[in-house]
Design an enzyme around this catalytic site. Structure first.
Site, PDB file in Angstrom:
ATOM      1  N   TYR A   3       0.954  -1.136  -0.002  1.00 47.30           N
ATOM      2  CA  TYR A   3       0.180  -0.021   0.155  1.00 47.30           C
ATOM      3  C   TYR A   3       0.816   1.323  -0.057  1.00 47.30           C
ATOM      4  O   TYR A   3       1.900   1.450   1.007  1.00 47.30           O
ATOM      5  CB  TYR A   3      -0.961   0.004   1.125  1.00 47.30           C
ATOM      6  CG  TYR A   3      -2.081   0.755   1.047  1.00 47.30           C
ATOM      7  CD1 TYR A   3      -3.221   0.508   0.567  1.00 47.30           C
ATOM      8  CD2 TYR A   3      -2.113   2.327   1.444  1.00 47.30           C
ATOM      9  CE1 TYR A   3      -4.510   1.418   0.626  1.00 47.30           C
ATOM     10  CE2 TYR A   3      -3.059   3.090   1.253  1.00 47.30           C
ATOM     11  CZ  TYR A   3      -4.242   2.594   0.899  1.00 47.30           C
ATOM     12  OH  TYR A   3      -5.280   3.453   0.687  1.00 47.30           O
ATOM     13  N   TYR A  38      -5.638   5.649  -7.552  1.00 47.88           N
ATOM     14  CA  TYR A  38      -5.822   5.630  -6.203  1.00 47.88           C
ATOM     15  C   TYR A  38      -7.238   5.154  -5.989  1.00 47.88           C
ATOM     16  O   TYR A  38      -8.050   6.047  -5.942  1.00 47.88           O
ATOM     17  CB  TYR A  38      -5.487   6.977  -5.333  1.00 47.88           C
ATOM     18  CG  TYR A  38      -6.038   6.842  -3.877  1.00 47.88           C
ATOM     19  CD1 TYR A  38      -5.186   6.273  -3.134  1.00 47.88           C
ATOM     20  CD2 TYR A  38      -7.173   7.678  -3.490  1.00 47.88           C
ATOM     21  CE1 TYR A  38      -5.550   6.385  -1.465  1.00 47.88           C
ATOM     22  CE2 TYR A  38      -7.501   7.377  -2.208  1.00 47.88           C
ATOM     23  CZ  TYR A  38      -6.688   7.180  -1.317  1.00 47.88           C
ATOM     24  OH  TYR A  38      -6.900   6.880  -0.111  1.00 47.88           O
TER      25      TYR A  38
END
Lengths: 392, 469
Positions: A295, A345
């Protein structure tokens, strides 16, 4: 703790909208498109879906998505807390629902106009100040101007640099890797636009020690995953990406993005808790993982994640990165879709879809001989992670 | 003749001002010899605790073997005091000042002071100063206004004719109201009303903290059963399970554990770049706060900090931190202990009206702009402001607190920039810029700066003689 659902379920379908900066459509419209695409990918009629899991910050209620998909009955529906930290948590909860028999086919999704409508990067500066604990917690940071996710992460980064000698160039190397993979991914916003470390170092400060090129994009778009049992998945269209394990974690003295009060703040103990669960219940270890989705909302927290999962010793992620291990020919190529800096994103869910493609062998940046893929979720918040494996 | 002059008129005016350049005025003898009460008053107001100035026992062990005056007091001794100024027609500098006043350049600020110390002054030394007019500049546009710089040099002798020191001094005589638009520091939108900072929300569990900050106390939650401290506060002790929660008032001393410098996005309530720190209190807990009164590049993990309370709303104050004043070095550095590039610890000097007024009086500077707000406003200033002798005195204190009491000042050269107005804070910083031997002495040069919220107030250098062990 045994996580009985290890290896029980699989991701059978993935679907997404185009990732844009101004979709011109509602997030609901995109949520429905992504969910339909995931069902089509799996070859499953959407009305067969009877479970839906999404995560906080989602503004498209599952009941409306279900209505638009033509789903008559849902027997499991849940909302997992803590935004991007729940990206793998939604899959864990889907596994739990499927293992328990509460649902057979579960859609996990995220849809938003996070660039053109509501920018997360603006932070909580306009947050109304109520007396509930969730609001009061911001009183310990917002009056001092610490109001954005970038700033919350930067506080960890400075301390990490101080203790371990990492530099902003080490953060930049993560960014360069992401953009290198994005450059060859036609689906990525930064397709054909790689960067150099010099570009990174020349990019403007956002919150020192974070530069612009340490920060993920803001994106309009949607991503959905379809989860079912590994057995049922065999009867669907795609090779199943078996969920070897999926876990959530909250650790001691946890705060939302601002767990600054622990004895040390250079590690991510809630991610360590996820790692422990994944390895214990899957029987796998770092050596068994060929590629990972780490991440990357902000590059600095990629480093301690590598440490928590045992790819390197504590404080040595900088050396691991300097040795080129995250790139195409490295020991652990990461974020082969370009990550959230390079592709889009979508709060971590697009990374999990890339993990599925790596298992299927269909990534545009396919890594050789992939047996197992690690995906992690948002860091500094209560978090989650999962391991995907080849079907047995 | 305060109207605008033609170029020819200006040329003629400057020629007139420069007529006396090179000549010296009548020697002025100090009203009192160097004496302990004036020294004590100076040290008290400057917070200079060097014992060589006030403690006969310590002084007898020191490099001068007896009480000496703080070197920066050099020109305080011959200041006229609070008596009407009589312009000496023989004095070339006074003559120039009078001509400038007459022409409308009534504003005055000192801009440079360079002391050279041949020897420290001892009790009983009775000084005479002789001023020489050295230069009058062309008319210049400055931030304060259009004006002329007037430079003098003063030689100081004692009653025995010993040449004890000299001073190079420059002032600006300017026309009030002709300055460039005053910059107010930072890069905030000028004129726009600034919205207040995000208001802390509170409830029954956290109210004690904000009530404390309102009255200048930094309160940390404490378990009344086991003594465990925690921040942010909770409802139950995580160590022993007690719900009997109280608080301790923290000392406000802490160290910087981590920090960020925020640039984007810009919230209108704040100045950017914005220093935000995670401070570990000496009591052991941490809190997020702002680090004020220091530049982003002066932030260092581990730096000592001291809390103060910033009012953000009519009924809200928040605890913020500034660099802590380092303790005075009671021993004295030897030349071997000093290297070029060494950084001096930061030192904040909160600019209270008391500091500005008491130091002006202690240096016998009764110019109204240093103690009378009404007069300061009338003369085009925003408020009373610090006088240059105090800037010298505080700079010397800063250097001597680092170097130690026995360090001998050879000179002290300062240049002033942004004025020191009340309620601001000036933070001193410095570094060692040279080291050499001269006439058998080990000389160390330190460059320093005192910065307030508008920019550098004082920049300068000093040369110190340090004794070997």
């Amino acid at each position: 703790m045994s996580l009985n659902y290890a290896y029980h379920s699989a991701i059978a379908g993935i679907g997404a909208t185009p990732f844009t900066k101004d979709s011109g459509r509602t997030p609901m419209d995109q949520a429905v498109e992504a969910c339909l695409a995931a069902c089509e990918d799996a070859g499953l009629p959407p009305e067969k879906v009877n479970g839906m899991v999404t995560y906080s910050a989602e503004q498209n209620p599952e009941i409306e998505v279900a209505r638009n998909l033509g789903i008559d009955e849902l027997t499991h529906f849940s909302m997992v807390h803590h935004g991007g930290g729940a990206a793998c948590g939604v899959v864990a909860v889907a596994c739990q629902a499927i293992y328990s028999g509460a649902a057979d086919y579960v859609l996990c999704y995220r849809a938003f106009n996070e660039r053109s409508w509501h920018r997360f990067g603006a932070g909580v500066q306009d947050r109304p100040a109520g007396a509930e604990a969730s609001e009061v917690s911001f009183s310990w940071s917002s009056p001092f101007g610490l109001v954005t996710p970038a700033s919350w992460v930067a506080m960890f980064a400075t301390r990490y640099m101080h203790e371990y000698g990492a530099t902003t160039e080490d953060f930049g190397r993560v960014s360069v890797v992401d953009r290198d993979f994005a450059a060859t991914n036609p689906y990525a916003h930064f397709f054909q636009r790689p960067i150099t470390l010099e570009d990174h170092q020349n990019s403007r400060w956002i919150v020192e020690p974070l530069r612009l090129l340490d920060c993920c994009q803001e994106t309009d778009g949607a991503q959905a995953l379809l989860v079912t049992t590994a057995e049922r998945a065999k009867d669907l269209k795609q090779k199943p990406a078996v969920i070897a394990s999926a876990a959530q974690g909250v650790a001691e003295d946890q705060h939302m993005m601002r767990s600054y009060y622990r004895e040390t703040i250079t590690g991510i103990p809630e991610m360590g808790l996820c790692a422990r669960q994944l390895y214990e219940t899957s029987g796998l270890s770092a050596d068994d993982i060929q590629t990972a989705i780490i991440y990357d909302h902000f590059t600095p927290l990629v480093l301690p994640q590598l440490e928590e999962f045992g790819f390197c010793e504590r404080g040595e992620a900088k050396d691991f990165i300097r040795d080129g291990h995250l790139g195409r020919d490295g020991r652990l190529p990461i974020n082969t879709n370009g990550g959230q800096l390079g592709e889009a994103y979508i709060h971590g869910l697009n990374g999990i879809a890339e993990g599925v493609r790596q298992i299927r062998g269909t990534s545009v940046n396919q890594i050789d001989n992939v047996d197992n893929v690690l995906a992690t979720a948002g860091t500094a918040v209560p978090t989650s992670a999962l391991l995907l494996s080849q079907p047995r | 003749m305060s109207e605008v002059m033609t170029d020819e008129q200006k040329e003629a005016f400057v020629a007139k001002l420069r007529k006396e350049v090179g000549s010296t005025g009548t020697p002025t003898t100090a009203r009192d010899p160097v004496n302990q009460p004036m020294i004590r008053h100076w040290c008290d107001s400057m917070e200079d605790a060097n014992p060589l100035y006030v403690d006969p026992d310590a002084a007898s062990q020191g490099p001068h073997s007896e009480i000496v005056a703080p070197p920066a007091m050099l020109n305080a001794w011959t200041m006229v005091g609070n008596v009407p100024r009589v312009n000496d027609p023989q004095d070339p500098a006074s003559g120039v000042y009078a001509k400038l006043d007459e022409a409308g350049y009534v504003g005055v600020v000192a801009t440079n002071s360079e002391h050279v110390y041949h020897r420290y002054l001892k009790l009983g030394d009775h000084l005479t100063g002789t001023v020489k007019l050295v230069d009058v500049s062309e008319e210049k546009q400055t931030a304060l206004g259009i004006g002329h710089f007037v430079t003098t040099e003063t030689e100081y002798l004692n009653q025995h004719g010993d040449h004890v020191g000299s001073m190079f001094f420059r002032i600006l005589k300017f026309r009030p109201g002709t300055g460039r638009t005053a910059s107010t520091g930072g890069d905030s939108d000028s004129g726009a009303e600034r919205p207040p900072r995000p208001r802390p929300s509170r409830n029954q569990d956290t109210d004690f903290f904000w009530q404390g900050s309102r009255v200048g106390e930094l309160r940390i939650q404490k378990c009344l059963n086991c003594g465990y401290l925690q921040h942010p506060p909770g409802t139950r002790c995580p160590a022993c399970g007690s719900t009997d929660m109280g608080y301790v008032t923290a000392s406000g001393k802490g160290a910087l554990y981590s920090y960020v410098v925020s640039h984007h996005p810009r919230v209108p309530s704040f100045d950017y770049p914005l220093n935000i720190g995670l401070v570990e209190l000496e009591e052991g807990v941490r809190l997020v706060t702002n680090i004020t009164d220091c530049d982003a590049d002066q932030l260092k993990v581990g730096m000592p900090l001291q809390a103060w309370h910033m009012q953000t709303h009519e009924d809200v104050s928040i605890p913020v931190f500034r660099p802590a004043r380092a303790p005075r070095n009671p021993s004295t550095l030897t030349p071997d202990e000093v290297s070029v590039g060494d950084e001096l610890p930061l030192c904040p000097i909160p600019l209270t009206p008391t500091l500005i007024v008491s130091t002006a009086i202690a240096s016998r500077d009764y110019q109204d702009v240093h103690h009378d707000r009404d007069m300061a406003l009338k003369k085009g200033s925003e408020d009373i402001f610090m006088n240059i002798l105090t800037s010298s005195g505080l700079s010397a204190r800063y250097i001597s607190d680092w170097a130690g009491p026995d360090a001998v000042f050879k000179n002290l050269k300062i240049r002033l920039g942004a004025p020191n107005y009340p309620y601001d804070c000036m933070t001193m910083s410095g570094s060692v810029t040279a080291k050499r031997e001269s006439d058998g002495e080990d000389i160390v040069e330190v460059s320093f700066r005192g910065q307030n919220s508008r920019g550098p107030h004082v920049t300068g250098t000093v040369e110190l003689a340090l004794a070997r062990k």
